[in-house]
Design a protein around this motif. Structure first.
Motif, short mmCIF file in Angstrom:
data_model
loop_
_atom_site.label_atom_id
_atom_site.label_comp_id
_atom_site.label_asym_id
_atom_site.label_seq_id
_atom_site.Cartn_x
_atom_site.Cartn_y
_atom_site.Cartn_z
N LEU A 52 -6.89 11.06 -19.90
CA LEU A 52 -7.89 10.08 -19.50
C LEU A 52 -7.94 9.90 -17.99
O LEU A 52 -9.03 9.79 -17.41
CB LEU A 52 -7.59 8.73 -20.16
CG LEU A 52 -7.86 8.62 -21.65
CD1 LEU A 52 -7.38 7.28 -22.18
CD2 LEU A 52 -9.33 8.80 -21.94
N LEU A 53 -6.78 9.88 -17.36
CA LEU A 53 -6.76 9.73 -15.90
C LEU A 53 -7.39 10.93 -15.20
O LEU A 53 -8.17 10.77 -14.25
CB LEU A 53 -5.33 9.53 -15.43
CG LEU A 53 -4.67 8.22 -15.85
CD1 LEU A 53 -3.21 8.18 -15.42
CD2 LEU A 53 -5.43 7.03 -15.31
N VAL A 54 -7.09 12.12 -15.67
CA VAL A 54 -7.70 13.32 -15.08
C VAL A 54 -9.20 13.33 -15.35
O VAL A 54 -10.00 13.70 -14.47
CB VAL A 54 -7.01 14.60 -15.61
CG1 VAL A 54 -7.80 15.84 -15.25
CG2 VAL A 54 -5.61 14.68 -15.06
N GLY A 55 -9.62 12.92 -16.54
CA GLY A 55 -11.05 12.83 -16.84
C GLY A 55 -11.77 11.86 -15.93
O GLY A 55 -12.90 12.11 -15.51
N LEU A 56 -11.11 10.75 -15.61
CA LEU A 56 -11.72 9.77 -14.69
C LEU A 56 -11.86 10.35 -13.29
O LEU A 56 -12.91 10.20 -12.66
CB LEU A 56 -10.86 8.51 -14.65
CG LEU A 56 -11.34 7.40 -13.72
CD1 LEU A 56 -12.67 6.85 -14.20
CD2 LEU A 56 -10.30 6.31 -13.65
N VAL A 57 -10.84 11.05 -12.82
CA VAL A 57 -10.92 11.66 -11.49
C VAL A 57 -12.01 12.72 -11.44
O VAL A 57 -12.80 12.78 -10.49
CB VAL A 57 -9.54 12.27 -11.10
CG1 VAL A 57 -9.65 13.12 -9.86
CG2 VAL A 57 -8.52 11.17 -10.91
N SER A 60 -15.39 19.25 -16.65
CA SER A 60 -14.77 18.02 -17.17
C SER A 60 -13.83 18.31 -18.34
O SER A 60 -12.87 17.57 -18.56
CB SER A 60 -15.86 17.04 -17.62
OG SER A 60 -16.60 17.57 -18.69
N PHE A 61 -14.05 19.38 -19.08
CA PHE A 61 -13.25 19.67 -20.27
C PHE A 61 -11.95 20.39 -19.95
O PHE A 61 -10.89 20.03 -20.45
CB PHE A 61 -14.08 20.50 -21.26
CG PHE A 61 -13.31 20.91 -22.48
CD1 PHE A 61 -12.97 19.97 -23.44
CD2 PHE A 61 -12.91 22.22 -22.63
CE1 PHE A 61 -12.25 20.35 -24.56
CE2 PHE A 61 -12.18 22.59 -23.75
CZ PHE A 61 -11.86 21.66 -24.72
N LEU A 62 -12.01 21.41 -19.12
CA LEU A 62 -10.86 22.26 -18.87
C LEU A 62 -9.69 21.52 -18.22
O LEU A 62 -8.55 21.68 -18.68
CB LEU A 62 -11.28 23.47 -18.05
CG LEU A 62 -10.24 24.58 -17.91
CD1 LEU A 62 -9.88 25.12 -19.29
CD2 LEU A 62 -10.77 25.69 -17.04
N PRO A 63 -9.89 20.71 -17.18
CA PRO A 63 -8.73 19.99 -16.62
C PRO A 63 -8.08 19.03 -17.62
O PRO A 63 -6.85 18.92 -17.67
CB PRO A 63 -9.31 19.22 -15.43
CG PRO A 63 -10.54 19.94 -15.08
CD PRO A 63 -11.08 20.51 -16.35
N ARG A 64 -8.89 18.35 -18.42
CA ARG A 64 -8.31 17.45 -19.43
C ARG A 64 -7.50 18.22 -20.45
O ARG A 64 -6.42 17.78 -20.87
CB ARG A 64 -9.40 16.66 -20.12
CG ARG A 64 -9.95 15.54 -19.26
CD ARG A 64 -10.92 14.71 -20.02
NE ARG A 64 -12.07 15.57 -20.36
CZ ARG A 64 -13.08 15.20 -21.10
NH1 ARG A 64 -13.11 14.01 -21.64
NH2 ARG A 64 -14.09 16.01 -21.33
N LEU A 65 -8.01 19.37 -20.87
CA LEU A 65 -7.29 20.20 -21.82
C LEU A 65 -5.96 20.66 -21.24
O LEU A 65 -4.92 20.59 -21.90
CB LEU A 65 -8.14 21.40 -22.23
CG LEU A 65 -7.48 22.41 -23.15
CD1 LEU A 65 -7.21 21.78 -24.51
CD2 LEU A 65 -8.34 23.64 -23.28
N LEU A 66 -5.98 21.12 -20.01
CA LEU A 66 -4.76 21.61 -19.38
C LEU A 66 -3.73 20.50 -19.20
O LEU A 66 -2.53 20.70 -19.45
CB LEU A 66 -5.08 22.28 -18.04
CG LEU A 66 -5.86 23.59 -18.11
CD1 LEU A 66 -6.20 24.09 -16.72
CD2 LEU A 66 -5.08 24.62 -18.88
N GLN A 102 -17.49 14.54 -10.06
CA GLN A 102 -18.81 15.03 -10.49
C GLN A 102 -19.91 14.08 -10.06
O GLN A 102 -21.00 14.51 -9.68
CB GLN A 102 -18.84 15.21 -12.00
CG GLN A 102 -18.14 16.46 -12.47
CD GLN A 102 -18.25 16.63 -13.97
OE1 GLN A 102 -18.24 15.65 -14.72
NE2 GLN A 102 -18.37 17.87 -14.40
N ALA A 103 -19.67 12.79 -10.12
CA ALA A 103 -20.69 11.82 -9.70
C ALA A 103 -20.92 11.89 -8.19
O ALA A 103 -22.06 11.74 -7.73
CB ALA A 103 -20.28 10.42 -10.10
N ALA A 104 -19.86 12.12 -7.44
CA ALA A 104 -20.00 12.18 -5.98
C ALA A 104 -20.70 13.45 -5.52
O ALA A 104 -21.41 13.43 -4.52
CB ALA A 104 -18.62 12.07 -5.33
#
Length: 89
Positions: free
Chosen positions: A29-34, A50-56, A39-41
């Motif tokens: 969740l923390l990595v997804g928020l970062v 957004s998917f790959l870092p959370r999975l890792l 992505q918004a910036a």
């Protein structure tokens, strides 16, 4: 077996479940928020970003915390096995 003892066992089981699940989910969740802030910036709307870092991070959390998670489950299981004579008798 009294209702109070059943409630205590249920409370302990829920505490173990919450501890194990949060140890796995919170880093993702923390990595997804970062990544979402990034992505918004930058206005990048790539789904794999957004998917790959959370999975890792989730896999790394399982890898590094796996021993602790299994130890918690085994301790709880042994505690429940030791309570069988108290609950039955």
């Amino acid at each position: 077996m009294t209702p109070e003892s059943l409630v205590d066992i249920f409370r302990e089981a829920l505490a173990v479940i919450v501890m194990i699940v949060s140890a796995i989910v919170v880093p993702g969740l923390l990595v997804g928020l970062v990544v979402a802030v990034f992505q918004a910036a930058t206005s990048i709307n790539e789904q794999t970003l957004s998917f790959l870092p959370r999975l890792l991070v989730t896999l790394l959390a399982l890898m590094f915390l796996g021993h602790w998670l299994i130890q918690k489950l085994m301790d709880f299981f042994m505690q429940m096995v030791q309570l069988i004579p108290v609950v039955v008798g």
